[in-house]
Design a protein around this motif. Sequence first.
Motif, short mmCIF file in Angstrom:
data_model
loop_
_atom_site.label_atom_id
_atom_site.label_comp_id
_atom_site.label_asym_id
_atom_site.label_seq_id
_atom_site.Cartn_x
_atom_site.Cartn_y
_atom_site.Cartn_z
N THR A 174 2.35 10.16 -7.39
CA THR A 174 1.65 10.58 -6.27
C THR A 174 0.09 10.04 -6.01
O THR A 174 -0.21 9.88 -4.76
N ALA A 175 -0.48 10.11 -7.18
CA ALA A 175 -1.92 10.09 -7.02
C ALA A 175 -2.38 8.75 -6.63
O ALA A 175 -3.40 8.68 -5.98
N ILE A 176 -1.59 7.64 -6.90
CA ILE A 176 -1.86 6.19 -6.63
C ILE A 176 -1.81 6.02 -5.10
O ILE A 176 -2.72 5.72 -4.63
N PRO A 177 -0.82 6.00 -4.64
CA PRO A 177 -0.62 5.95 -2.86
C PRO A 177 -1.70 7.11 -2.45
O PRO A 177 -2.25 6.51 -1.15
N VAL A 178 -1.53 8.20 -2.84
CA VAL A 178 -2.62 9.08 -1.75
C VAL A 178 -4.22 8.55 -2.32
O VAL A 178 -4.85 8.81 -1.25
N GLY A 179 -4.36 8.08 -3.22
CA GLY A 179 -5.79 7.83 -3.72
C GLY A 179 -6.10 6.35 -2.83
O GLY A 179 -7.05 6.32 -2.23
N ILE A 180 -5.24 5.64 -2.68
CA ILE A 180 -5.26 4.43 -1.85
C ILE A 180 -5.29 4.92 -0.25
O ILE A 180 -6.07 4.18 0.41
N ILE A 181 -4.69 5.90 0.19
CA ILE A 181 -4.88 6.41 1.53
C ILE A 181 -6.25 6.98 1.85
O ILE A 181 -6.90 6.56 2.84
N VAL A 182 -6.62 7.84 0.85
CA VAL A 182 -8.08 8.25 0.97
C VAL A 182 -8.99 7.04 1.02
O VAL A 182 -10.08 7.21 1.71
N ASN A 183 -8.90 6.12 0.19
CA ASN A 183 -9.86 5.00 -0.17
C ASN A 183 -10.08 4.49 1.17
O ASN A 183 -11.04 4.06 1.78
N GLU A 184 -8.75 3.91 1.84
CA GLU A 184 -8.95 3.34 3.04
C GLU A 184 -9.67 3.85 4.29
O GLU A 184 -10.30 3.57 5.11
N LEU A 185 -9.02 5.25 4.30
CA LEU A 185 -9.63 6.03 5.50
C LEU A 185 -11.03 6.33 5.31
O LEU A 185 -11.86 6.24 6.40
#
Length: 710
Positions: free
Chosen positions: A613-624
């Motif tokens: 969960t942490a990796i895809p959610v981290g990339i989502i936050v990073n992009e936004l």
Amino acid sequence: MNGKHFFTKLIVVLIIVLFYHDSGFGQDGKSVRERIDSLQTLLQSRQSDSLSIFMNLTDSYNNLQNDSASIYINKSLSLLNIIGPDNRKFYEVLTQKHLFFVQKYAMDSIKNVNTKRLSIANEIEDDRLIFDCFSDIAAANVILRKFDSAGYFFDKAKLIIPKIKDKGSIASYYINLGMFNAEKGDFDPAIKDYINALEIFESLNDTISLATIYNSIGVLFWNTSEMEKVIDYLEKSLQYSKVIGNEGLICTNLYNLGSCYLELNNTKKSATYLNEALVYANKLNLDYIKADIYNNLGAITVLEKKDYAMAIVYNKTALEIYKQTGDEKRYIATLQSLSRNYLHKGNYEKSKDIIDSAIVLSSEKQIIEEKPDLYKLLSEIDSIQGDYLSSLTNYKQSIRIMDSLEKVKRRDKIKQLQVKFETSEKEKEITTLNSENKIKELQITRQRYQNYILWAILGMSTIGIGSIFFQYRIKKRNNKLLSIKNEEIEEKNQILLDKSAQLEKALGEKEVLLKEVHHRVKNNLQLVTSILNLQADRLNDKKIEAFVERSQSRITSMALVHQILYSNDKIEQIDFHKYLLKLVKAGYDSFDFNDQKIKYNIDAEEFFFHIDTAIPVGIIVNELVNNAFKYAFKGKETGILTIKVYRESEKIAILIKDDGIGISVKETNEESSSYGLKLVDLLVRQVNGEMIVNQNNGTSIKVLFEPLKV
């Protein structure tokens, strides 16, 4: 940021110069000086109570951190030798001597004094004095980085706490324990220890201790990146230190505040505090602070004016001071700053010569922890000169040394755990032996009573004797059967203990292996980032460069996950709050806002996510977040980006909102022209979530998802 800042290097110095105050302490500087004048007058007029006057003068000079304290310590000791033994007075004078050596950072002298203090405390059989000695000896071992010995004496002190009524002694214990946790990198427990001590000093209205402990807590919050709290505590410390007139602490607070504002890129405030601190440092001959100030002033000239020539002058001034004081570690760190300034000035050969000499010196002096940064800088110089093979070789050398240092840390941690385990086993063995001895004593007592009964029965009739003998035989047989059963139970228990130990060992080996895997993955991701960076230096296409930068940012967000995993005890879950702080700060630092005052605010509940969960959610936050920093505040002088993480019904919600012109998006569906938002949309689906976009008063994007169960 150019150059190295030495804020956290002061942690031990600030913490150790503490809390051995008698009744003469807790006054402001003016009151202390008036007290000294009064005592000097009294000393000239009467001789009968000279010892008391000497000791009060020592307290006053120690309060001002004045070398005259040493004179009156020696006078007190000489007078005690003349008037005869008084162990309690002798202990008090040695405690004053201990504080004086602490302020001078004279570790060998501290060790000798504490040995004498403990011997006297044991003779007097005073629990408070013994408690203080254990706490002080533990603190001295922390400074020498002998953590096993420090832990041993802290444990001995902890056992005595219930007997201690003196609040000042207990506060000192918490201070030393906080230093112990801070030096091991356990900053959250260290802050709790200091808050405990702070509450005690507030109840005692101890102004001097409050001035010092506010400074120390500020330093600790620096290590947790809570900069608002850092500034708040340091300003409180500065206010108290001016009230008590402690110029050394005033200088330290000014320097730390200057370093803090430099870290926040507020160069004007930083320069103001640092220049004021330099006045005090010159006045008090505080060379270790003076050199750090010059380095930070050099960093400011680079940030404000790109004046590398002036920064070089500051670096060279600092080098001369470190050379005189013998501070080899900071000398090497300053060589690195000097090399980087020559690099920016375009003098590549000079830059390379300096970094080569720094590497040689770090090898000679066995200062290994500086080597990874030195080889990274050397790799950067080679890359700029077009020697990509040497650049890659030096970068790999940097990674190898970092790996080696991490292995040493892990080995030390394993050793500490092994010592704790062996100590625990010995304690169990002692408990078992004590239990066996008690059983034997009970058996002996029981046998003695049986003999008494037997002797009494001898006077009875033969029939009575025969009956009792028969009963005795039955009891003996039952005892034998019981003994056999006990032996069988003990054997089974031992088998279970052996199997449990084997399982714990296997689990420990698995955890170490998983941490090593996460560590390797993080290093490989860093290597990919470096290779992309080297390739980007050779390209002139802005679009490709932008693509490479965004790719590096995404890789960094994944690498952070693996870094946190191998650094934590929990190898399958991520502290998302800690991860979010580092991720957003990395994104913020990658943008140059020039004169814009752009801030961000993180309000996140504590969640622990599975790595999937942490990796895809981290990339989502990073992009936004990066998209918001890049587009939302164009043409605006100020702006704030808010990131919230909270529970909404059965799901987790992440809200990213700006008060700018809005994130440059048209649609959030599959037809979006933005690759970054397409990636966000894809990852939101991957975590079975949904994304809600609102473009009123800026842009807000809310992502709802159900995390995998840890």
